[in-house]
Enzyme design. Structure first.
Site: not given
Length: 544
Positions: A201, A241
């Site tokens: 993330d 990401e």
């Protein structure tokens, strides 16, 4: 022995354990409930699951505010449940990716609690502090509608701490070797529990300027992560990401030594906008501005994710148009100044033919396709829920109470099931669509199956054709031995397109789709009803 390149031909399905299936009637999905639904996932045809955070968390940000990295939130099960799930997934040849958040923790994390209480503790330097906030580096917060900036005062510490996300998510000091050692130990831990890799993330914010002096780190952090995971499992992968500028995206692959996959936010913004406004120019633009990463890694392509539909990679005029064009007139779906908190079905008017065509387009692109759970049946958003929770309602399995997600009272569910509109579970659910060959679910299953049968799509050279219609997309993928031609009609009307591409009739077959075509004099004419699509395949070795 698993092939280290397995991810190149994979189809990923992403879900949130706490909203997928509740096995014990407490209103929260759990790992035992997920185990019960592995057969459904297997029948869908996907071969990799990406699980969003399931760790202990106060859930102020859907679990991305992690309060402990080495456990399962007890509302979702136990470590033993995770291990059982991973084992049963592997028995079906389904890989497991977990979501790891290393840019920040929750303020509830033990590290932060120790850091704020004792400035001499080693944990104090796990975070970024300043005693002189007026002189400190400043920048725009990622959630500008909800946060005034990137510094928040902590009374216990008597200092301000740095956070690029919400104030309850202090950034970790990734420049600290002790923090990186903690991160690498967490990677090893979950690989040992059965994970096959990780979605990392906020990879872009991890490398952004941080703290009082705006320190930055380089891609070598991800190279070290790659070394760690491959030393533990030679098939383990890292998925980034990293919503950075297009000309910076290849940096995260580090010439093949860091991330294996990266979410393609550029293509996502352009593809879904083009589908929504029925115009192919955004796809031409995406093709022009995306870097060539064919020799260093692979895109993970998607139509929607569990956050807002981020439009910042569109030209400003298109972004402003999208703000007004999509969603209700009161603007209640627009968030963070950059996107809509709507699901794919909302953006495509709930039309299952359009949604199926959109999935066909996604799967016809080189890269690894990713499906958001619920999109395969056309689930919609609930704008009564706060912020991005609107796209995180429970999976709709049937038309029984709570859509078959849970036997708990509706108000006890983590998020309430969708009711009262065209996307309610009485109207949209798995049971209604299973076994119906014309349903959206059945169409998506065929799309997945066809893509799995043709892994060469991932490896070929990509070319977009001029079709004579702004709302007809035709592209081609060529390998040494194969040629694929894909046609997609974005329009709600019949379209006929003639292309002078070499397509020998005798050696060309239809692999997928209801669209028609005929070949004459080496060219191909597509005959496309509203929202039709068709995949053509030719064996080039027979074209001489």
């Amino acid at each position: 022995m698993t092939d280290p390149g397995w991810h190149e031909d994979a189809v990923i399905y992403t879900l949130d354990v706490k909203t997928f299936n509740d096995s014990d009637g407490d209103g929260w999905g759990d790992f035992q409930g997920l185990i019960e639904k592995l057969e459904y996932i297997d029948e869908l045809g996907v071969d990799c699951l990406w699980l969003r955070p399931f760790y202990p968390s106060p859930l102020r940000d859907n679990g991305y505010d992690v309060a402990g990295y080495r456990d399962v939130d007890d509302r979702l099960g136990s470590l033993a449940d995770f291990r059982e799930f991973a084992e049963k997934a592997h028995e079906r040849d389904i890989k497991v990716l977990t979501d790891l958040v290393f840019n920040h923790t929750s303020t509830d994390h033990e590290w932060f609690q120790k850091a704020r209480e004792d400035p001499e503790s080693k944990y104090h330097d796990y975070y970024l502090w300043t005693s002189h906030v007026d002189d400190a580096y400043d920048t725009v917060n990622i959630f500008p509608e909800y946060e005034d900036g990137v510094w928040t005062y902590d009374e216990t510490a008597g200092k301000h701490y740095f956070h690029q996300f919400y104030h309850h998510q202090p950034d970790l000091n990734v420049a600290n070797p002790a923090v990186r050692d903690e991160m690498y130990d967490v990677l090893r831990f979950w690989l040992d529990q059965g994970a096959d890799g990780f979605r990392i993330d906020a990879a872009h914010p991890m490398l952004q300027a941080k703290g009082h002096n705006a320190t930055t780190e380089g891609v070598w952090i991800f190279e070290e992560m790659k070394d760690v995971v491959r030393a533990e499992k030679d098939h383990a992968v890292l998925l980034a990401e990293a919503d950075d500028q297009p000309d910076e995206l290849d940096y995260y692959f580090a010439d093949g030594n860091a991330f294996d996959l990266m979410f393609n936010f550029v293509l996502n913004a352009h593809m879904v906008y083009g589908l929504g406004v029925r115009d192919t120019w955004p796809l031409h633009r995406a093709d022009e501005i995306l870097p060539d990463i064919s020799h260093v890694g692979q895109w993970a392509n998607f139509l929607r994710n569990h956050d807002e539909w981020n439009l910042l990679k569109l030209p400003q005029e298109a972004l402003e148009h999208a703000r007004e064009y999509f969603g209700p007139e009161d603007g209640s779906s627009w968030i963070f100044g950059r996107g809509h908190r709507l699901r794919l079905a909302d953006l495509l008017d709930g039309d299952h033919d359009r949604i199926a065509m959109a999935h066909s387009l996604l799967f016809s692109y080189p890269g690894t396709p990713v499906i958001l759970s619920g999109d395969e049946i056309g689930m919609g958003s609930d704008l009564w829920l706060e912020e991005r929770e609107s796209v995180r309602t429970p999976m709709q399995w049937d038309d029984s109470e709570n859509g078959g997600f849970s036997t708990a009272d509706r108000e006890d569910c983590y998020n309430p099931p969708m009711v009262g509109n065209e996307f309610s579970y009485e109207q949209i659910n798995v049971a209604e669509q299973q076994g119906d060959p014309d349903s959206l679910l059945s169409q998506v299953q065929r799309i997945v199956e066809t893509r799995q049968e043709h892994p060469a799509i991932t490896d070929g050279d990509f070319h977009i054709a001029e079709t004579g219609h702004k709302d007809v997309m035709v592209h081609r993928i060529d390998t040494d031995d194969h040629a694929y031609i894909f046609a997609h009609n974005f329009a709600g009307d019949y379209r006929e397109s003639v292309l002078q591409w070499e397509v020998p009739d005798a050696d060309t077959t239809t692999e997928l789709g209801p669209g028609g075509y005929h070949v004459e004099d080496g060219g191909v004419t597509f005959l496309l009803d509203p929202y039709d699509y068709v995949w053509l395949h030719g064996d080039k070795s027979d074209w001489d």
